[in-house]
Design an enzyme around this catalytic site. Structure first.
Site, PDB file in Angstrom:
ATOM      1  NE  ARG A  14      -2.782  -1.382   3.307  1.00 27.48           N
ATOM      2  CZ  ARG A  14      -3.300  -1.169   4.521  1.00 27.48           C
ATOM      3  NH1 ARG A  14      -4.205  -0.215   4.697  1.00 27.48           N
ATOM      4  NH2 ARG A  14      -2.903  -1.895   5.546  1.00 27.48           N
ATOM      5  N   GLY A  77       2.635 -15.055   7.338  1.00 26.62           N
ATOM      6  CA  GLY A  77       2.047 -14.629   8.591  1.00 26.62           C
ATOM      7  C   GLY A  77       3.061 -14.329   9.678  1.00 26.62           C
ATOM      8  CG  ASN A 226       0.138  -1.165   7.378  1.00 24.90           C
ATOM      9  OD1 ASN A 226       1.065  -1.958   7.274  1.00 24.90           O
ATOM     10  ND2 ASN A 226      -0.606  -1.086   8.474  1.00 24.90           N
TER      11      ASN A 226
END
Length: 456
Positions: A14, A77, A226
């Site tokens: 992003r 993750g 982010n």
């Protein structure tokens, strides 16, 4: 033993950037360095950074610090990231897990968090906070003793859990041996096919282990970055912290909304900063200085009672009682003595200027060594470049350089010498001499009319 693991492998899509997310800067320092400052402050004996996207760039950027790097080649993750460090986790001691994109976390908060974890002998502890709108965050579920029994992600919350305002920061402290055991039990049986660190809390709870939650008051500390918008938000929050600290220490900041100070900058009391000041890097400013308006200073040392107006100072040293500007430009390795005057549109580069000397306007001093009590007139140029090499000009104490003089390096003007205005000096000027290097004026009468250039 206290070990820290900083997760810094994410791509940060992003951000829409070629630069790895954790290397974007807040208050002049990369986000991951803010976090490293914290773990160094809490005296971690072992520091591991998990890298992935842009791994080499991250290593190059922070490799000078005493950290160990572990590569997460696949991003599966947070649990998977910590699993890559499994062999480095000791059997004894504690492990704190942080994130490289949370630059606002404070050292004191982490110290208090670790103390809480150790004093209560928890197998794991979660750093939490309360926010007005917890949408999107994992909720902290406590029992009657205040211990954590679950962390419920937003998508799994029921109506009663949705109204809980205490959220998971994602920052944890574990007993090392409990973390190692739990990592071996993690699985990726979820919709994302990833291994989540939150599942470690579930595993410990299922085994009857104690899990604590330490709640901090300032929710902004746990904000992750982010996107570019969030980066701007973090910049503003960090800047306000820095400005508040400086004002508490006795610095006057006329307009905090238009003053920008880097994290590493040190400024002493009774210095005044005017709007449009940008002070970054390893800059130190003394007492009773006036900085600005519209001044940029980076990686420089400014001593007491210096005045800098509308100028740019880069990697330079300015001694006390000196005045710079307006519109001056000090390029790297410029060194000004005491009571020096560098005036409007004067550029100094890789040069030293002695006490009580002055260059009041419109001059270039490059690769020079200027002594004490020297006058540099308007329009003086140190001609330092011959097309191949940079050469040095030396102007000794008490010399006087008249207006519009070219000093063609390498050349020396000796002590107490004078150089007449308009001269181009290519040879040494002896001490106490006057150098005149210009042709005698001659007037050719009637030349303009003969050329037909007269305007009646």
């Amino acid at each position: 033993m206290l070990m820290s693991i900083i997760l810094a492998a994410g791509a940060g899509t992003r951000m829409k950037s070629k630069i790895p997310k954790v290397l974007h800067k807040v208050a002049g320092v990369s986000m991951i360095e803010h976090v490293l400052d914290v773990v160094e402050g809490v005296d971690c004996s072992k520091k591991v950074v998990v890298i992935g996207h842009g791994a080499e760039e991250v290593k190059e950027s922070i490799g000078h610090r005493k950290v160990q790097f572990v590569l997460q080649s696949e991003r599966l993750g947070t649990g998977h990231a910590v699993m890559q460090v499994d062999e480095e986790i000791p059997e004894e001691g504690n492990v704190i897990v942080l994130y490289g994109d949370t630059p606002l976390i404070k050292e004191d908060s982490i110290k208090d968090f670790i103390k809480f974890h150790v004093d209560n002998d928890f197998s794991a502890s979660v750093l939490t906070t309360e926010i007005y709108d917890p949408t999107g965050y994992g909720r902290i579920i406590r029992n009657d003793l205040g211990e954590v029994v679950a962390i419920v992600e937003e998508r799994d919350t029921n109506e009663q859990q949705k109204i809980i305002r205490e959220i998971n920061s994602g920052i944890y402290c574990f007993k090392a041996r409990e973390l190692k055991k739990s990592l071996s039990k993690l699985n990726n049986k979820n919709s994302q096919g990833e291994y989540y660190l939150t599942d470690v809390i579930g595993i410990l709870n299922s085994e009857g282990k104690k899990v604590g939650a330490f709640k901090i008051e300032d929710y902004t500390e746990i904000i992750g970055v982010n996107s570019r918008n969030q980066l701007a938000d973090a910049e503003k929050l960090m800047r306000n912290r820095i400005l508040q600290r400086l004002m508490d220490e006795g610095v006057t900041i006329v307009d905090p909304n238009n003053t920008y100070i880097g994290k590493k900058v040190k400024i002493k009391r009774d210095t005044i900063l005017y709007p449009g000041s940008f002070i970054m890097g390893d800059t130190e400013i003394g007492e009773d200085c006036i900085i600005g308006p519209n001044t940029s200073i980076e990686d420089s040392v400014i001593k007491d009672n210096v005045e800098i107006v509308s100028s740019t100072i880069l990697k330079s040293h300015i001694d006390s009682n000196t005045k710079v500007g307006p519109y001056a430009y000090l390029r790297p390795n410029s060194k000004l003595g005491k009571n020096v005057k560098i005036g409007d549109f004067v550029e100094v580069k890789n040069s030293s200027i002695g006490d009580n000397s002055k260059a009041s306007h419109l001059s270039y001093i490059g690769d020079g060594e200027v002594g004490k009590n020297v006058n540099i007139g308007c329009g003086v140029v140190f001609v330092n470049y011959d097309g191949k090499n940079k050469n040095k000009t030396i102007v000794e104490d008490n010399a006087f350089i008249g207006c519009n003089v070219n000093l063609v390096a390498p050349v020396t003007v000796k002590k107490n010498a004078y150089v007449a205005a308009g001269s181009t000096i290519t040879k040494q000027v002896p001490k106490e001499s006057l150098a005149v290097a210009r042709i005698k004026q001659s007037n050719i009468e009637g030349w303009v009319r003969r050329k037909g250039l007269v305007k009646e």
